[in-house]
Design a protein around this motif. Structure first.
Motif, PDB file in Angstrom:
ATOM      1  N   ASP A  44       0.827  -1.202   0.000  1.00 46.86           N
ATOM      2  CA  ASP A  44       0.000   0.000   0.000  1.00 46.86           C
ATOM      3  C   ASP A  44       0.870   1.264   0.000  1.00 46.86           C
ATOM      4  O   ASP A  44       0.651   2.189  -0.778  1.00 46.86           O
ATOM      5  N   VAL A  45       1.869   1.294   0.873  1.00 51.72           N
ATOM      6  CA  VAL A  45       2.729   2.466   1.018  1.00 51.72           C
ATOM      7  C   VAL A  45       3.492   2.737  -0.279  1.00 51.72           C
ATOM      8  O   VAL A  45       3.657   3.884  -0.681  1.00 51.72           O
ATOM      9  N   SER A  46       3.925   1.688  -0.964  1.00 57.56           N
ATOM     10  CA  SER A  46       4.735   1.870  -2.171  1.00 57.56           C
ATOM     11  C   SER A  46       3.949   2.533  -3.301  1.00 57.56           C
ATOM     12  O   SER A  46       4.536   3.103  -4.212  1.00 57.56           O
ATOM     13  N   THR A  47       2.617   2.474  -3.237  1.00 59.42           N
ATOM     14  CA  THR A  47       1.799   3.062  -4.307  1.00 59.42           C
ATOM     15  C   THR A  47       0.881   4.179  -3.820  1.00 59.42           C
ATOM     16  O   THR A  47       0.117   4.721  -4.598  1.00 59.42           O
ATOM     17  N   ARG A  48       0.942   4.512  -2.549  1.00 58.09           N
ATOM     18  CA  ARG A  48       0.010   5.492  -1.970  1.00 58.09           C
ATOM     19  C   ARG A  48       0.325   6.907  -2.464  1.00 58.09           C
ATOM     20  O   ARG A  48       1.447   7.369  -2.371  1.00 58.09           O
ATOM     21  N   ALA A  49      -0.710   7.584  -2.936  1.00 59.41           N
ATOM     22  CA  ALA A  49      -0.560   8.974  -3.376  1.00 59.41           C
ATOM     23  C   ALA A  49      -0.305   9.870  -2.169  1.00 59.41           C
ATOM     24  O   ALA A  49      -0.815   9.606  -1.089  1.00 59.41           O
ATOM     25  N   GLY A  50       0.492  10.902  -2.364  1.00 56.50           N
ATOM     26  CA  GLY A  50       0.702  11.879  -1.306  1.00 56.50           C
ATOM     27  C   GLY A  50       1.835  11.563  -0.359  1.00 56.50           C
ATOM     28  O   GLY A  50       2.161  12.374   0.497  1.00 56.50           O
ATOM     29  N   LEU A  51       2.448  10.391  -0.490  1.00 58.03           N
ATOM     30  CA  LEU A  51       3.603  10.079   0.360  1.00 58.03           C
ATOM     31  C   LEU A  51       4.873  10.429  -0.409  1.00 58.03           C
ATOM     32  O   LEU A  51       5.011  10.045  -1.568  1.00 58.03           O
ATOM     33  N   PRO A  52       5.817  11.119   0.222  1.00 55.73           N
ATOM     34  CA  PRO A  52       7.075  11.413  -0.469  1.00 55.73           C
ATOM     35  C   PRO A  52       7.825  10.120  -0.816  1.00 55.73           C
ATOM     36  O   PRO A  52       7.777   9.154  -0.048  1.00 55.73           O
TER      37      PRO A  52
END
Length: 125
Positions: A44-52
């Protein structure tokens, strides 16, 4: 108690620089295994929008309970360095067996970074 819970996962990139981002996950099944949840969060984190990008690419491998609803909060800025045996999630157990309930806050970090920081808990500005 419903097995669909809301968890906040604090992505810890650097303990020394207090560099972390909270990410909220809704509808988490606490009957899944720790390693299944870790794999899900990594994906999830690897594709989550808005995360640097540095947060998306970091090599997280360990989760630890920071805070549970209606419990005492730690005064540590990133997370407590205490009670690792009790609070670090163990592979092979399901989330419920680790004490995860609705509104639990977790830290997700790289164990080698944590061990280095724990040996010398200095923050850098």
């Amino acid at each position: 108690m419903s097995s669909e819970t809301v968890l906040t996962v604090r992505l810890v990139r650097s303990f020394e620089h207090r560099n972390f981002k909270p990410v909220v996950f809704r509808g988490v099944n606490v009957d899944q295994k720790v390693e299944e949840f870790i794999a899900f969060v990594k994906k999830d984190v690897s594709t989550r929008a808005g995360l640097p990008p540095p947060f998306k690419k970091h090599d997280y491998d360990t989760m630890k309970i920071i805070h549970q609803a209606h419990g005492a909060k730690t005064n540590e800025l990133v997370m407590s360095l205490e009670d690792d045996e009790k609070l670090i999630l163990q592979n092979g157990l399901d989330l419920r067996a680790c004490g995860i309930a609705n509104e639990t806050e977790l830290a997700f970090f790289k164990m080698s970074d944590y061990e280095k920081y724990k040996a010398n808990p200095q923050t850098v500005w």
